[in-house]
Design a protein around this motif. Structure first.
Motif: not given
Length: 649
Positions: A73, A75, A117-121, A139, A219
Motif C-alpha cells: 500500500s 502508506d 488506490s492512492w488512499d491505501s483503502k 476494500s 506518487k
C-alpha cells in the motif's frame, strides 16, 4: 565452561553451513516498498523480501498453495497478494511488518492483485468471474468487490490508478495470457488506455503497432511501462505527455516493472532474476539475492507413475525401457518388473531416447538456469550424467534416425539442429520461425538423408523437408492453413500429417483435424496383372536355365582366354555399383497440394500419428474420437491389393 561454549559455537556454525545459500532464479511478480528500499517477490510458492542492495532474502508467507502478485500500500502499512490455499485464487491482505492474514475475496475464479488506490483503502485486481476478465476493486475491510467497467471492456488487466483518479489498464490477451509472445503486431496489440470514473472519459495514450503494456505510477503521476518498439525486445519506457522515452536498451526482455511510490527506483524481472533501475542515475543493476534452504536427510521414496508417464523409449535390442515420470528418469526391463530411478541431479527431466549401444540414454532436462538442455547417462551405472548442450534456450523434441547415429531437435524458437550421436557434437541446419511452443517434433526420412519439420508462416504451420548433404530446404505446403505433425512413411513415398483443411489453426488450434498424406514422388500402386504374370515366370526361368547349362561347356574355353578382360570389366562394374548418387527432392509444392489425400476417418478429430512397416504392410496408429465421441487409439492397415482396414487398437 569454555569447552562448552566452544562446542556450542561449532554446533551453531555447522547448522549455518548446512543451510544451503544459492543465488536465486525464477523470482517473479516483484514490487517495492514506498521508500524504494525493499523488494517483495514470490519465489517457490511463497512471498519473500530483500533489500534493493541485495543479500539474503527472508520469507514472509508460508501458506498452503501459492502466494503471488504482492503489492504494498502507498502508506507502507499493508501487503496485498493473491493466494490459492483454498482452491480458488483470492485476494489476501496482511500487515507489512507482520501479523494476521485476512482473506478479502471468495470466488472460484482467479483474482489477481494489480495495485492499490492512492488512499491505501482499496485494492485493484483482475478477475474472470464474469465474461473473460475485467477490473475490480475491493476494500481493505472486505465486502463485495466492485466492477470498474461495464461490458464494453472484457479483457481488462494490469489496472493501476493515477494520482488524479484516472484508471489505467491494458485490454487484450496479448498482454495478459500471451505476454511472452514478443514482436506481435496486429489488431490485438496492447496500448496504454485509461478511463476516468468521475468524468466517464476514455483515452488511449499510445499507438505503437506493437506492445505497450504493464503500466506503473509513482506518487507524482509519472508513468513507466514496457514496450518492444525499439528492438523487438521488451524494454523500460517512460511516457512524457504522449511521447515515449526509452530508458533501457537490453537485448533480452524485461517484464512486470513496478516503481516505488517515491519514484526513486523501479524493479523488474530480466533473465529470470530481479533487476533495479535507479531513476536518478538511470542505471540498471541485477540484484544478487541468496535464498537459504535447510538441508534435510535423504530418504527412500516410492513413486506412483501409473498414468503419469510423460516420455518413454524402448532400447534397440527390445529388452529394456526408459521412461520419464514427474520429472524423474527411470530404466527398467521391457515388462517393467525391475525399475531403477537414475540419478540425474537437480532439474526436471522432460524426454528420453536410447542410444545405439543399448545402455546409454540421451535425455532433455532443465539445467541450473532453467533451460532444457541435453544430457547422457549410462543406465547400468558405468558412467554418470554428462551434459551435452549448454545454451540459454530450450533444446527439445529430439528424434533419432533409423540406426541412431544422428538426432534432430528444435533449439529455442528459431533453430533446427542435428546432433552426431558418436561425437556428441551439434550443428545448425536451418534457422527459421519455429516458435517456442506448440511444435511437433522434427523427424528423419527412412534413409536418414532428409529432415522433416514445420515452420510458421503468418501464424500457420507449413511442412518443410531439408536435404542434409545439399543443405537445401523445400516447403511442401503453402496453403495459409496449418499442416502439422508430419510423419515420413516407412517406404519413403509419403509424408502423413494432421490438418484442418477448412480453417486456420491460429489462435485456437485445430478444431476439426484429420489425417492426410502427400506424395513425395510420382509412383503407382502395383498392378494385379503384373502379379498374375509372375505366377508363370517360374516355368520360363527353368527353361532358360537348361539352355544356359548346355552352352556352359562351349564357352568354357572362351572364358579362360577372356579371363583377364573379365576381371577388368568386373572391377569397373564394382566401382560403378559403389557410387551412390544422392539427389535432393525435385518437388513442385503447388502441384503437390492438389494431390493431398485424406486417409483417416472423416468424422471426429485425429492426433498423435505414428507409422510402422512390416514386409509390405504399413500400419498407421492414431488417436481419434470419431466413434461415439470418445477418444481411443485406432489403427489403419495398408497392404497391396487389400482395402485399408481401420479398427480400434
Amino acid at each position: 565452561m569454555q569447552k562448552f561454549l566452544l562446542l556450542l559455537s561449532l554446533t551453531f556454525l555447522t547448522l549455518i553451513l548446512n543451510a544451503q545459500s544459492n543465488e536465486a532464479y525464477f523470482m517473479s511478480h516483484s514490487t517495492l516498498t514506498p521508500d524504494g528500499q525493499t523488494i517483495i517477490f514470490d519465489y517457490d510458492n511463497d512471498l519473500w523480501k530483500v533489500s534493493t542492495a541485495g543479500g539474503s532474502a527472508s520469507r514472509l508467507t508460508a501458506m498452503d498453495g501459492n502466494e503471488q502478485y504482492p503489492r504494498v500500500s502507498p502508506d507502507g502499512k499493508w501487503l496485498a497478494f493473491s493466494g490459492n490455499q483454498y482452491g480458488g485464487t483470492d485476494v489476501y491482505i496482511m500487515p507489512l511488518n507482520g501479523g494476521d492474514i485476512k482473506q478479502l475475496t471468495y470466488h472460484e475464479a482467479f483474482d489477481h492483485v494489480d495495485s492499490w488506490s492512492w488512499d491505501s483503502k482499496n485494492i485493484y485486481f483482475t478477475s474472470n468471474r464474469y465474461n473473460r476478465q475485467s477490473g475490480y476493486k475491493v476494500s481493505i475491510d472486505g465486502g463485495t468487490p466492485v466492477r470498474l467497467f461495464a461490458n464494453y471492456f472484457n479483457t481488462v488487466h494490469s489496472i493501476v490508478e493515477h494520482p488524479n483518479g484516472e484508471i489505467f489498464f491494458n485490454e487484450t490477451w496479448e498482454s495478459k495470457s500471451s505476454a511472452n509472445r514478443k514482436r506481435y503486431k496486429g489488431a490485438y496489440n496492447p496500448d496504454l488506455q485509461s478511463y476516468n470514473p468521475k468524468t466517464k472519459e476514455f483515452k488511449v495514450y499510445t499507438s505503437w503497432n506493437g506492445k505497450d503494456f504493464w503500466p506503473t505510477f509513482d506518487k507524482q503521476g509519472k508513468i513507466y511501462f514496457v514496450s518492444d518498439e525499439a528492438n523487438g525486445e521488451y524494454n523500460l519506457y517512460e511516457l512524457e505527455g504522449k511521447n515515449k522515452k526509452q530508458l533501457s536498451k537490453f537485448n533480452t526482455s524485461i517484464s512486470r516493472p513496478q516503481v516505488s511510490a517515491n519514484g526513486e527506483k523501479i524493479v523488474f524481472e530480466k533473465d529470470y532474476q530481479l533487476w533495479v533501475y535507479d531513476v536518478k542515475s538511470k542505471d540498471s543493476k541485477k540484484v544478487n539475492i541468496n535464498i537459504f534452504n535447510n538441508s534435510v536427510l535423504t530418504k527412500s521414496q516410492d513413486f506412483d507413475v501409473k498414468g503419469k508417464i510423460e516420455s518413454f523409449d524402448v532400447s534397440p535390442d527390445g529388452k529394456k525401457m526408459a521412461f520419464v515420470s514427474r520429472g524423474k528418469l527411470f530404466a527398467s526391463d521391457i515388462k517393467g518388473q525391475f525399475v531403477n530411478l537414475l540419478s540425474t541431479g537437480t532439474g526436471r527431466v522432460l524426454e528420453v531416447n536410447w542410444m545405439a549401444d543399448n545402455k546409454t540414454m540421451i535425455y532433455g532436462k532443465t539445467n541450473e538456469n532453467g533451460y532444457a538442455n541435453y544430457f547422457t547417462i549410462a543406465a547400468d551405472g558405468s558412467s554418470a550424467e554428462k551434459q551435452i548442450t549448454n545454451v540459454s534456450r530450450n533444446d527439445r523434441d529430439l528424434s533419432l534416425n533409423h540406426d541412431k547415429s544422428m538426432g534432430v531437435y528444435i533449439s529455442g524458437r528459431d533453430e533446427v539442429r542435428t546432433i552426431d550421436l558418436k561425437s556428441l557434437t551439434t550443428s545448425l541446419i536451418v534457422k527459421d520461425e519455429i516458435w517456442g511452443f506448440q511444435n511437433p517434433a522434427p523427424g528423419f526420412s527412412p534413409d536418414g538423408e532428409y529432415v522433416v519439420f514445420t515452420v510458421r508462416r503468418n501464424f500457420e504451420q507449413d511442412i518443410v523437408v531439408h536435404h542434409l548433404k545439399s543443405k537445401t530446404t523445400t516447403n511442401l505446403t503453402k496453403t495459409a492453413i496449418t499442416e502439422t505433425n508430419p510423419v515420413w512413411s516407412p517406404d519413403g513415398k509419403w509424408i502423413y500429417f494432421i490438418s484442418d483443411r477448412l480453417g486456420p489453426g491460429y489462435p485456437y488450434g485445430l478444431r476439426d483435424a484429420h489425417i492426410y498424406r502427400i506424395p513425395l514422388e510420382k509412383h503407382e500402386d502395383p498392378y494385379k496383372s503384373d502379379k498374375y504374370a509372375e505366377l508363370f515366370a517360374a516355368d520360363s526361368t527353368k527353361k532358360d536355365d537348361v539352355k544356359k547349362e548346355d552352352k556352359q561347356d562351349e564357352k568354357k574355353d572362351d572364358k579362360k582366354s577372356d579371363k583377364k578382360d573379365d576381371k577388368k570389366d568386373d572391377k569397373k562394374d564394382e566401382k560403378k555399383d559403389s557410387i551412390k548418387i544422392v539427389t535432393p527432392l525435385s518437388i513442385n509444392p503447388e502441384g503437390l497440394t492438389r494431390l493431398v489425400e485424406q486417409v483417416g476417418p472423416t468424422f471426429g478429430t485425429q492426433s498423435n500419428l505414428f507409422l510402422s512397416k512390416k514386409d509390405d504392410k504399413i500400419t498407421m496408429i492414431f488417436a481419434s474420437n470419431h466413434s461415439e465421441g470418445k477418444s481411443n487409439w485406432w489403427k489403419t492397415t495398408y497392404e497391396p491389393f487389400t482395402p485399408p482396414k481401420t479398427e480400434k487398437n
